[in-house]
Design a protein around this motif. Structure first.
Motif, PDB file in Angstrom:
ATOM      1  N   TRP A   1      -3.768  -1.170  -0.405  1.00  0.00           N
ATOM      2  CA  TRP A   1      -4.502  -1.414   0.837  1.00  0.00           C
ATOM      3  C   TRP A   1      -5.911  -1.932   0.583  1.00  0.00           C
ATOM      4  CZ3 TRP A   1      -2.475   3.826   2.918  1.00  0.00           C
ATOM      5  CH2 TRP A   1      -1.156   3.654   3.379  1.00  0.00           C
TER       6      TRP A   1
ATOM      7  N   GLY B   1       0.814  -1.215   0.000  1.00  0.00           N
ATOM      8  CA  GLY B   1       0.000   0.000   0.000  1.00  0.00           C
ATOM      9  C   GLY B   1       0.841   1.255   0.000  1.00  0.00           C
ATOM     10  N   ILE B   2       1.951   1.234   0.707  1.00  0.00           N
ATOM     11  CA  ILE B   2       2.854   2.397   0.727  1.00  0.00           C
ATOM     12  C   ILE B   2       3.442   2.618  -0.662  1.00  0.00           C
ATOM     13  CG2 ILE B   2       5.058   3.273   1.607  1.00  0.00           C
ATOM     14  CD1 ILE B   2       4.336   1.954   4.296  1.00  0.00           C
ATOM     15  N   PHE B   3       3.887   1.529  -1.281  1.00  0.00           N
ATOM     16  CA  PHE B   3       4.510   1.654  -2.602  1.00  0.00           C
ATOM     17  C   PHE B   3       3.512   2.001  -3.698  1.00  0.00           C
ATOM     18  CE2 PHE B   3       7.692  -1.326  -0.618  1.00  0.00           C
ATOM     19  CZ  PHE B   3       8.674  -0.357  -0.469  1.00  0.00           C
ATOM     20  N   THR B   4       2.237   1.677  -3.502  1.00  0.00           N
ATOM     21  CA  THR B   4       1.222   1.970  -4.519  1.00  0.00           C
ATOM     22  C   THR B   4       0.382   3.187  -4.146  1.00  0.00           C
ATOM     23  OG1 THR B   4      -0.346   0.440  -3.511  1.00  0.00           O
ATOM     24  CG2 THR B   4       1.089  -0.439  -5.252  1.00  0.00           C
ATOM     25  N   LEU B   5       0.862   3.956  -3.201  1.00  0.00           N
ATOM     26  CA  LEU B   5       0.175   5.170  -2.747  1.00  0.00           C
ATOM     27  C   LEU B   5      -1.248   4.883  -2.263  1.00  0.00           C
ATOM     28  CD1 LEU B   5       1.415   7.586  -5.547  1.00  0.00           C
ATOM     29  CD2 LEU B   5       2.364   7.279  -3.254  1.00  0.00           C
ATOM     30  N   GLY B   6      -1.383   3.803  -1.517  1.00  0.00           N
ATOM     31  CA  GLY B   6      -2.663   3.467  -0.897  1.00  0.00           C
ATOM     32  C   GLY B   6      -3.528   2.501  -1.678  1.00  0.00           C
ATOM     33  N   LEU B   7      -3.255   2.305  -2.939  1.00  0.00           N
ATOM     34  CA  LEU B   7      -4.081   1.421  -3.758  1.00  0.00           C
ATOM     35  C   LEU B   7      -3.984  -0.039  -3.294  1.00  0.00           C
ATOM     36  CD1 LEU B   7      -5.995   1.546  -6.165  1.00  0.00           C
ATOM     37  CD2 LEU B   7      -4.047   1.035  -7.644  1.00  0.00           C
TER      38      LEU B   7
END
Length: 161
Positions: free
Chosen positions: A62, A54-60
């Motif tokens: 999660w 989630g951190i690497f995908t800017l929340g996506l």
């Protein structure tokens, strides 16, 4: 074990082979408890991975949390119940395994169907679904009957042939 031998085993009256089904109901309950703990641990570990995703995908990433435990449970069953031992680690700890009525081992896809049917029936009928085994001659549950499976004692199965 040939198909003729296994068909002869499962087509006969189960009372002829009581050792196959002795204590299966109780063993399944305790095996389920072990498997729930294992799935919880695996879900926690996957949750950590999803957090970093989630951190690497800017929340996506999660969004995966919504289906995390279901996905872990399905993969757990596919690889264990549908694997070479035809049993989850909990089932192996108590010496039981799932076989199809004709004696074959379940495929990973059938193992997924088995676990999904279990959770659907357990959710809709609550734990009363366990009462089905009281009226089944081979101590089968509703989802076992639907997928044409039977849970047997591994050691008794090995001794039978």
């Amino acid at each position: 074990m040939s198909t003729i031998e296994t068909n002869a085993l499962y087509d006969r009256d189960p009372l002829e082979h009581m050792a196959l089904f002795e204590g299966v109901r109780t063993k399944r309950i305790f095996a389920f408890m072990i498997d729930v703990i294992a799935i919880a641990i695996l879900t926690f570990m996957a949750g950590i991975a999803v957090f970093f995703l989630g951190i690497f995908t800017l929340g996506l990433g999660w969004l995966a949390y919504a289906f995390l435990w279901q996905g872990v449970a399905i993969l757990y069953s596919a690889f264990t119940l549908g694997g070479p031992f035809s049993a989850t680690p909990g089932m192996r700890a108590f010496g039981i395994e799932l076989r199809l009525v004709d004696g074959r081992r379940p495929t990973p896809l059938l193992a997924i169907a088995h676990v999904v049917l279990f959770w659907v029936s357990f959710t809709m009928i609550t734990p009363l679904v366990l009462l089905v085994s009281l009226f089944s001659n081979k101590k089968r549950l509703l989802h076992d009957i639907i997928v044409d499976g039977v849970v047997v004692n591994s050691s008794a199965l090995a001794r039978t042939f």
